[in-house]
Write a protein that holds these residues in place. Structure first.
Motif, short mmCIF file in Angstrom:
data_model
loop_
_atom_site.label_atom_id
_atom_site.label_comp_id
_atom_site.label_asym_id
_atom_site.label_seq_id
_atom_site.Cartn_x
_atom_site.Cartn_y
_atom_site.Cartn_z
N ILE A 133 -8.85 12.05 4.03
CA ILE A 133 -7.87 12.67 3.14
C ILE A 133 -6.87 11.62 2.69
O ILE A 133 -6.25 10.94 3.52
CB ILE A 133 -7.14 13.84 3.82
N ALA A 134 -6.70 11.50 1.40
CA ALA A 134 -5.76 10.53 0.84
C ALA A 134 -4.36 11.12 0.77
O ALA A 134 -4.15 12.23 0.26
CB ALA A 134 -6.21 10.10 -0.55
N ILE A 135 -3.39 10.36 1.30
CA ILE A 135 -1.97 10.68 1.20
C ILE A 135 -1.25 9.38 0.86
O ILE A 135 -1.84 8.29 0.92
CB ILE A 135 -1.41 11.26 2.51
N GLN A 140 -14.69 7.27 -6.25
CA GLN A 140 -15.48 6.22 -5.60
C GLN A 140 -15.85 6.55 -4.16
O GLN A 140 -16.49 5.75 -3.49
CB GLN A 140 -14.69 4.91 -5.66
N GLY A 141 -15.44 7.73 -3.69
CA GLY A 141 -15.81 8.14 -2.35
C GLY A 141 -14.97 7.54 -1.25
O GLY A 141 -15.30 7.66 -0.06
N GLN A 142 -13.86 6.88 -1.61
CA GLN A 142 -12.97 6.33 -0.60
C GLN A 142 -12.23 7.44 0.15
O GLN A 142 -11.74 7.24 1.25
CB GLN A 142 -11.97 5.37 -1.24
N ALA A 143 -12.12 8.59 -0.51
CA ALA A 143 -11.49 9.77 0.10
C ALA A 143 -12.31 11.00 -0.28
O ALA A 143 -12.88 11.06 -1.38
CB ALA A 143 -10.05 9.91 -0.37
N ASP A 144 -12.38 11.96 0.64
CA ASP A 144 -13.09 13.20 0.37
C ASP A 144 -12.20 14.24 -0.29
O ASP A 144 -12.68 15.15 -0.98
CB ASP A 144 -13.63 13.79 1.68
N PHE A 146 -6.40 19.02 12.27
CA PHE A 146 -6.19 17.76 11.55
C PHE A 146 -6.19 16.56 12.49
O PHE A 146 -5.94 15.43 12.07
CB PHE A 146 -4.87 17.80 10.74
N GLY A 147 -6.48 16.80 13.74
CA GLY A 147 -6.46 15.73 14.73
C GLY A 147 -7.51 14.65 14.49
O GLY A 147 -7.31 13.49 14.88
N LYS A 148 -8.65 15.00 13.87
CA LYS A 148 -9.71 14.04 13.64
C LYS A 148 -9.80 13.58 12.18
O LYS A 148 -10.75 12.90 11.79
CB LYS A 148 -11.05 14.63 14.08
N VAL A 149 -8.80 13.95 11.39
CA VAL A 149 -8.78 13.52 9.98
C VAL A 149 -8.60 12.01 9.90
O VAL A 149 -7.83 11.42 10.67
CB VAL A 149 -7.64 14.23 9.22
N LYS A 150 -9.32 11.37 8.99
CA LYS A 150 -9.09 9.97 8.70
C LYS A 150 -8.14 9.90 7.51
O LYS A 150 -8.53 10.21 6.37
CB LYS A 150 -10.40 9.25 8.37
N TRP A 151 -6.90 9.55 7.77
CA TRP A 151 -5.90 9.51 6.71
C TRP A 151 -6.03 8.19 5.94
O TRP A 151 -5.97 7.10 6.52
CB TRP A 151 -4.49 9.65 7.29
N VAL A 152 -6.20 8.30 4.64
CA VAL A 152 -6.36 7.13 3.78
C VAL A 152 -5.08 6.99 2.96
O VAL A 152 -4.73 7.88 2.19
CB VAL A 152 -7.57 7.30 2.83
N LEU A 153 -4.37 5.88 3.16
CA LEU A 153 -3.07 5.69 2.52
C LEU A 153 -3.25 4.99 1.18
O LEU A 153 -3.65 3.82 1.12
CB LEU A 153 -2.15 4.88 3.44
N ILE A 154 -2.95 5.73 0.11
CA ILE A 154 -3.16 5.23 -1.26
C ILE A 154 -1.98 5.67 -2.13
O ILE A 154 -1.57 6.83 -2.09
CB ILE A 154 -4.46 5.80 -1.86
N PRO A 155 -1.40 4.78 -2.94
CA PRO A 155 -0.36 5.18 -3.89
C PRO A 155 -0.90 6.24 -4.85
O PRO A 155 -2.10 6.23 -5.20
CB PRO A 155 -0.01 3.89 -4.62
N LEU A 156 -0.04 7.14 -5.27
CA LEU A 156 -0.48 8.26 -6.12
C LEU A 156 -1.32 7.84 -7.33
O LEU A 156 -2.33 8.48 -7.62
CB LEU A 156 0.74 9.07 -6.58
N PRO A 157 -0.94 6.79 -8.07
CA PRO A 157 -1.73 6.44 -9.26
C PRO A 157 -3.18 6.05 -8.96
O PRO A 157 -4.03 6.12 -9.85
CB PRO A 157 -0.96 5.25 -9.87
N GLY A 158 -3.48 5.67 -7.71
CA GLY A 158 -4.83 5.24 -7.37
C GLY A 158 -5.70 6.30 -6.72
O GLY A 158 -6.88 6.06 -6.44
N ILE A 159 -5.16 7.49 -6.50
CA ILE A 159 -5.89 8.50 -5.74
C ILE A 159 -7.08 9.07 -6.50
O ILE A 159 -8.16 9.29 -5.93
CB ILE A 159 -4.94 9.60 -5.25
N ALA A 160 -6.95 9.32 -7.78
CA ALA A 160 -8.07 9.87 -8.56
C ALA A 160 -9.27 8.95 -8.50
O ALA A 160 -10.42 9.39 -8.29
CB ALA A 160 -7.64 10.11 -10.01
N ALA A 161 -9.04 7.64 -8.67
CA ALA A 161 -10.14 6.68 -8.61
C ALA A 161 -10.75 6.63 -7.21
O ALA A 161 -11.98 6.51 -7.06
CB ALA A 161 -9.64 5.29 -9.01
N ALA A 162 -9.90 6.75 -6.18
CA ALA A 162 -10.40 6.75 -4.80
C ALA A 162 -11.32 7.95 -4.55
O ALA A 162 -12.33 7.83 -3.86
CB ALA A 162 -9.23 6.75 -3.83
#
Length: 333
Positions: free
Chosen positions: A153-155, A196-200, A177-193
Motif C-alpha cells: 500500500i502506497a502512502i 507499474q505494480g510497485q503498489a497494489d 494491517f500488521g503484514k502490510v508492506k508500506w510503500v513510501l511514495i510522494p503523492l505525484p508519483g503514486i499513480a505511476a507506481a
C-alpha cells in the motif's frame, strides 16, 4: 471516478451559517477592535510568510490572496512552498515561515516528542465524501478492502494522515494491517507506481484521485469518509506558541481574512476552480470533476480531539494530548 462535490445538506448549511456568523462578528471587531484597522495600523508585522503545499485544501488561502482579503486587513502574505506537511512545519519552527499549513498529525507529533510547542491557529479542511480514498487499479490483486491485508500500500510517510487514516479504515473493517508492506511514495508519483505494480493500492486525496483515474484507471476500494474517519479533521494552520504570543493582532488579521475566504469557498465553487488551475497546477477538466474537501476555518476542540486520540490509539504518540492546550486565540471568539 468520483463525481462532482455536492452540498452536504443540513450539516454543510449549519457549518456555512457558523462561518457567516463568525465573519460578521469579525467585521465588527475589525472596525473597532485593537490593531484591526485597515492598512495594518497596530499590527505587529504586516508581511506574513505562510508555508504551504499546492493542494486543493489551499483554495480559501489563495482566494484570500486573490480577492484582496489579506490586503484589506493590512497584510502582505507571501507563500513559501514546502514539500510536505512536516517540511512546512519545520519552516515555521526554524523561522523561515510565520505560519505553517499541514495535515494535523505533524502538529501533534511535534508536541508529543517535544520538537516544538505548536499552536493551531486556523482550520483548513476535513475529509469529505469521496475527497479521500484508498484506490487500486484493474490489474491489481486488490479488489476489496479485505484484500488489503498483506498488500503493498502506497502512502506518503509513516504517521501521516495517509498512513493513519488507511490503518483506521482497515481496522474498522477488521482487516489486519500488521503484514502490510508500506510503500513510501510522494503523492505525484503514486499513480505511476500503481500502474507499474510497485503498489497494489494507495491512499490518495483529491486532486490525485481524479488524476489517477484519468491516467492509470484508478478505482476506489473504499471511501475514507466512513466509520471512525467520517468527517475527520484533515488539515490546518499552526504557528509556534512564541510567535502567537508575540503577534496577536497580526494573527487575528490573518484569521479574519481566512474566515471570509472560507465562507466564499463554501458557497461559490466557481471561485475555487480557477484558483486550483492557477496554483495547484490542475487542468480545467480535473478542476471541474474533482471532489472538494470540506472547508472550514474555525477550530473546534471537540472535533479536533479526534486527531490525537487516533494517533494514540495507533501508537503514533506515547501519551494523550488535550487539544485545548494547543488551540491559539481565534478572532471573533
Amino acid at each position: 471516478m468520483f463525481g462532482i462535490v455536492r452540498n452536504r445538506g443540513r450539516v454543510r448549511a449549519a457549518l456555512a451559517l457558523a462561518v457567516v456568523t463568525v465573519v460578521t462578528g469579525c467585521g465588527a471587531l475589525g472596525a473597532t477592535g485593537p490593531g484591526a484597522s485597515p492598512g495594518g495600523n497596530g499590527l505587529e508585522k504586516t508581511t506574513l510568510k505562510v508555508s504551504i503545499l499546492p493542494t486543493t485544501d489551499l483554495a480559501p488561502f489563495w482566494l484570500a490572496q486573490d480577492e484582496g482579503y489579506f490586503q484589506a486587513e493590512g497584510l502582505t502574505v507571501e507563500s513559501v512552498i514546502a514539500a510536505s506537511g512536516q517540511a512546512s512545519l519545520t519552516k515555521s519552527i526554524s523561522g523561515d515561515a510565520d505560519i505553517a499549513f499541514s495535515t494535523y498529525p505533524p502538529f501533534f507529533t511535534a508536541r508529543s516528542t517535544g520538537a516544538a510547542d505548536m499552536q493551531l491557529v486556523a482550520d483548513a479542511t476535513s475529509v469529505n465524501a469521496k475527497s479521500n480514498a484508498i484506490v487500486t487499479v484493474p490489474n491489481s490483486p486488490v479488489k476489496t478492502i479485505a484484500d488489503l491485508a498483506g498488500a503493498k500500500i502506497a502512502i506518503t510517510a509513516k504517521n501521516t494522515a495517509s498512513d493513519l487514516l488507511t490503518r483506521s479504515v482497515m481496522q474498522d473493517h477488521n482487516v489486519d494491517f500488521g503484514k502490510v508492506k508500506w510503500v513510501l511514495i510522494p503523492l505525484p508519483g503514486i499513480a505511476a507506481a500503481l500502474q507499474q505494480g510497485q503498489a497494489d493500492a494507495a491512499y490518495l486525496p483529491e486532486p490525485y484521485i481524479t488524476q489517477a483515474a484519468q491516467t492509470a484507471g484508478a478505482i476506489p476500494v473504499i471511501d475514507i469518509n466512513t466509520g471512525a474517519t467520517q468527517d475527520f479533521p484533515l488539515t490546518g494552520y499552526g504557528a509556534t506558541r512564541k510567535w502567537v504570543q508575540e503577534n496577536p493582532k497580526t494573527l487575528a488579521a490573518f484569521q479574519r481574512a481566512m474566515q471570509k475566504a472560507t465562507h466564499d469557498a463554501l458557497f461559490d465553487r466557481a471561485k475555487v476552480e480557477p484558483l486550483l488551475v492557477r496554483f495547484a497546477k490542475i487542468d480545467e477538466d480535473t478542476a471541474k470533476l474533482l471532489t472538494l474537501p470540506g472547508y472550514g476555518s474555525i477550530l473546534d476542540s471537540r472535533r479536533l480531539q479526534r486527531v490525537p486520540d487516533l494517533l494514540l490509539q495507533l501508537g503514533a504518540i506515547p501519551s494523550p494530548i488535550d487539544v485545548n492546550s494547543m488551540i491559539g486565540p481565534q478572532a471573533g471568539r
